[in-house]
Design an enzyme around this catalytic site. Structure first.
Site, PDB file in Angstrom:
ATOM      1  N   ASN A 136      -7.101   0.513   0.246  1.00 34.53           N
ATOM      2  CA  ASN A 136      -6.472   1.613  -0.497  1.00 34.53           C
ATOM      3  C   ASN A 136      -7.384   2.171  -1.595  1.00 34.53           C
ATOM      4  OD1 ASN A 136      -6.215  -0.453  -2.322  1.00 34.53           O
ATOM      5  ND2 ASN A 136      -4.020  -0.181  -2.692  1.00 34.53           N
TER       6      ASN A 136
ATOM      7  N   GLU B 213      -9.208  -8.310 -17.166  1.00 37.96           N
ATOM      8  CA  GLU B 213     -10.016  -7.862 -16.015  1.00 37.96           C
ATOM      9  C   GLU B 213     -11.366  -7.306 -16.478  1.00 37.96           C
ATOM     10  OE1 GLU B 213      -7.374  -5.264 -13.824  1.00 37.96           O
ATOM     11  OE2 GLU B 213      -6.107  -6.949 -13.228  1.00 37.96           O
TER      12      GLU B 213
ATOM     13  N   LYS C  33     -12.996   0.274  -4.056  1.00 39.47           N
ATOM     14  CA  LYS C  33     -12.980  -0.835  -3.092  1.00 39.47           C
ATOM     15  C   LYS C  33     -13.955  -0.609  -1.927  1.00 39.47           C
ATOM     16  CE  LYS C  33      -8.248  -2.241  -4.178  1.00 39.47           C
ATOM     17  NZ  LYS C  33      -6.967  -2.727  -3.614  1.00 39.47           N
TER      18      LYS C  33
ATOM     19  N   HIS D 135      -8.441   0.044  -7.249  1.00 38.60           N
ATOM     20  CA  HIS D 135      -7.551  -0.853  -8.011  1.00 38.60           C
ATOM     21  C   HIS D 135      -7.579  -0.401  -9.453  1.00 38.60           C
ATOM     22  CE1 HIS D 135      -5.932  -4.443  -9.970  1.00 38.60           C
ATOM     23  NE2 HIS D 135      -6.914  -4.281 -10.839  1.00 38.60           N
TER      24      HIS D 135
ATOM     25  N   TYR E 285      -7.791 -12.019  -8.009  1.00 38.51           N
ATOM     26  CA  TYR E 285      -6.471 -11.751  -7.433  1.00 38.51           C
ATOM     27  C   TYR E 285      -5.575 -13.000  -7.434  1.00 38.51           C
ATOM     28  CZ  TYR E 285      -7.515  -6.982  -5.839  1.00 38.51           C
ATOM     29  OH  TYR E 285      -7.785  -5.629  -5.777  1.00 38.51           O
TER      30      TYR E 285
HETATM   31  P1  CMP Z   1      -4.403  -3.683  -5.847  1.00 35.73           P
HETATM   32  O1  CMP Z   1      -3.923  -2.721  -6.847  1.00 35.73           O
HETATM   33  O2  CMP Z   1      -5.860  -3.948  -5.775  1.00 35.73           O
HETATM   34  O3  CMP Z   1      -3.649  -5.095  -6.071  1.00 35.73           O
HETATM   35  C1  CMP Z   1      -3.414  -6.019  -5.027  1.00 35.73           C
HETATM   36  C2  CMP Z   1      -3.755  -5.465  -3.681  1.00 35.73           C
HETATM   37  O4  CMP Z   1      -3.198  -6.142  -2.573  1.00 35.73           O
HETATM   38  C3  CMP Z   1      -3.183  -4.078  -3.579  1.00 35.73           C
HETATM   39  O5  CMP Z   1      -3.935  -3.191  -4.394  1.00 35.73           O
HETATM   40  C4  CMP Z   1      -3.286  -3.818  -2.072  1.00 35.73           C
HETATM   41  O6  CMP Z   1      -4.492  -3.206  -1.698  1.00 35.73           O
HETATM   42  C5  CMP Z   1      -3.272  -5.225  -1.479  1.00 35.73           C
HETATM   43  N1  CMP Z   1      -2.173  -5.438  -0.550  1.00 35.73           N
HETATM   44  C6  CMP Z   1      -2.316  -5.728   0.752  1.00 35.73           C
HETATM   45  N2  CMP Z   1      -1.113  -5.861   1.325  1.00 35.73           N
HETATM   46  C7  CMP Z   1      -0.176  -5.641   0.367  1.00 35.73           C
HETATM   47  C8  CMP Z   1       1.246  -5.634   0.359  1.00 35.73           C
HETATM   48  N3  CMP Z   1       1.961  -5.890   1.453  1.00 35.73           N
HETATM   49  N4  CMP Z   1       1.862  -5.352  -0.812  1.00 35.73           N
HETATM   50  C9  CMP Z   1       1.136  -5.094  -1.941  1.00 35.73           C
HETATM   51  N5  CMP Z   1      -0.219  -5.105  -1.977  1.00 35.73           N
HETATM   52  C10 CMP Z   1      -0.857  -5.369  -0.825  1.00 35.73           C
END
Ligand code: CMP
Length: 140
Positions: A114, A128, A11, A117, A51
């Protein structure tokens, strides 16, 4: 053990801090092989479509803004049980909950930033991968 393919994104927080090599080393150490990879700038449309499953969630707008805030590296990873193996090495979505030694515990800045993904199922991995890669780009 089944050889699987999964989809991964490094990311914008990872590209901004020049961490893509360190994260790839962790993926490879976990038994995953990077069989396709490219650095791209997602458009808003790309991120909203990718998303879409989260579009009713309160964090959707901020998630999309973050994912287009800088380049990302999209990847296809291959290996034994690659979907679970990648999720294990990534760690929990929220770095506060992630185990020591995982990518998110080591590098993530927040639940949003984070670092990585990974697909959550074989069905989503196929969707995906096909969203970002042509079949001719996958050289296992
Ligand atoms: P990812 O695995 O990319 O899938 C969805 C993303 O939403 C997740 O990682 C997080 O980085 C992001 N995200 C932001 N806020 C939240 C939240 N409160 N709960 C879950 N995902 C979140």
């Amino acid at each position: 053990m089944a050889i699987e393919r999964t989809f991964s994104i490094l990311k914008p927080d990872a590209t901004r801090r020049n961490l893509t090599g360190k994260i790839n080393a962790m993926l490879e150490d976990a038994g995953l092989r990077v069989i396709a990879q490219k650095r791209i700038q997602m458009s808003r449309q790309n991120a909203e479509t990718f998303y879409a499953v989260h579009k009713e969630r309160p964090f959707f707008g901020e998630l999309v803004d973050f994912m287009i805030s800088g380049p990302v590296v999209v990847q296809v990873l291959e290996g034994e049980n690659a979907i679970a193996a990648n999720r294990d090495v990534m760690g929990a979505t929220n770095p506060k909950d992630a185990d020591e030694g995982t990518i998110r515990k080591t590098f993530a800045e927040s639940i949003e930033a984070n670092s990585a993904h990974g697909s959550d199922s074989a069905e989503n991995a196929a969707i995906e991968i096909a969203y970002f890669f042509a079949g001719s780009e996958l050289v296992g």
